[in-house]
Motif scaffolding. Structure first.
Motif, short mmCIF file in Angstrom:
data_model
loop_
_atom_site.label_atom_id
_atom_site.label_comp_id
_atom_site.label_asym_id
_atom_site.label_seq_id
_atom_site.Cartn_x
_atom_site.Cartn_y
_atom_site.Cartn_z
N SER A 1 0.84 -1.21 0.00
CA SER A 1 0.00 0.00 0.00
C SER A 1 0.87 1.25 0.00
N ASP B 1 -1.18 6.42 3.46
CA ASP B 1 -2.55 6.94 3.55
C ASP B 1 -3.56 6.13 2.74
N GLU B 2 -3.17 4.95 2.27
CA GLU B 2 -4.11 4.08 1.58
C GLU B 2 -4.22 2.75 2.33
N SER C 1 -7.67 -0.67 -3.28
CA SER C 1 -7.23 0.17 -2.16
C SER C 1 -8.17 1.35 -2.05
N SER D 1 -8.46 5.28 0.12
CA SER D 1 -7.82 6.24 1.02
C SER D 1 -8.55 6.24 2.35
N GLN D 2 -7.87 6.66 3.38
CA GLN D 2 -8.51 6.70 4.68
C GLN D 2 -9.67 7.66 4.70
#
Length: 237
Positions: free
Chosen positions: A20, A23-24, A68, A70-71
């Motif tokens: 990753s 931030d992913e 994936s 992002s947060q």
């Protein structure tokens, strides 16, 4: 930095955590996720991590296995789907090099393992300890390992741990009576108990709420390092 027990438990079955970008989060759909962990998020200290969830929640939120997110994107998707998460916990473990130091230490005579023969002194300890500490730390005499430190003729610091079902991770909690805090007793108790757990092939795991500054300080003082943060769905309704 951390043992294979830790890395193997938290690493996805078919992926490596380090694939990753910062931030992913990697998406992992697992049909075997238990109800109380049917959606959980692991955010590592480097900003990478995973979101592991059941097929039902993946469909509900719109996530695809192997992708994936992002947060911030995940949080938006959870809000849109009205999914409520518990507050996150810090995850701390003993680095491999620190484990060697812990295992070499010999506890003082004031610190020892407790058993059911200590039921009376433990009951006295529980009666004195703050109720909030008892609820949060979850220290019980019937847990897998229990250690205590005695001063002034009484038990003043107690810690216990129990293995997570099906793993070699041993979750721990510790309580020190308020008037005996700040002199290293919790650190001493936790390290003695951790040494015993390591000798039995288990990995001590220290969890605490991210805003619990005293617990975070104790984790660092006892030699633990932060692995990441972890939170799970509040309910599976």
């Amino acid at each position: 930095m951390f043992s294979e027990i830790v890395r193997d438990y938290w690493t996805p079955k078919d992926q490596a955590l380090n694939t990753s970008r910062a931030d992913e989060l990697q998406v992992i759909i697992d049909e075997e996720q238990p109800g109380n962990r049917s959606l959980m998020v692991l955010e590592l200290v480097d900003g990478t991590g995973t979101v592991t969830l059941s097929p039902k929640h993946a469909s509900r939120i719109g996530l695809i296995h192997g992708s994936s997110v992002s947060q911030s994107g995940l949080h938006s998707a959870l809000d849109e789907a009205s999914v409520v998460m518990n507050d996150p916990d810090h995850l701390f473990y003993l680095p491999v090099e620190e484990q060697s130091s812990v295992k070499r230490e010999r506890p003082t005579e004031e610190t020892r393992q407790l058993s059911m023969e200590d039921a009376e002194v433990f009951a006295q300890f529980v009666r004195i300890a703050p109720e909030g500490d008892l609820d949060e730390a979850f220290v019980e005499l019937n847990h897998w390992l229990v250690f205590g430190t005695f001063l002034d003729g009484r038990l003043v610091s107690a810690a216990s741990m129990y293995p997570w079902k099906g793993t070699r991770l041993a979750d721990l909690g510790v309580i020190t009576l308020p008037e005996y805090r700040g002199i290293g007793l919790a650190k001493r108790t936790v390290r003695a108990m951790s040494a015993r757990a390591l000798s039995e092939g288990f990995e001590p795991q220290y969890r605490c709420q991210i805003d619990n500054e005293s617990s975070v300080a104790l984790a660092h003082a006892a030699g633990f390092a932060r692995f990441g943060s972890w939170h799970v769905i509040k309910s599976d309704n």
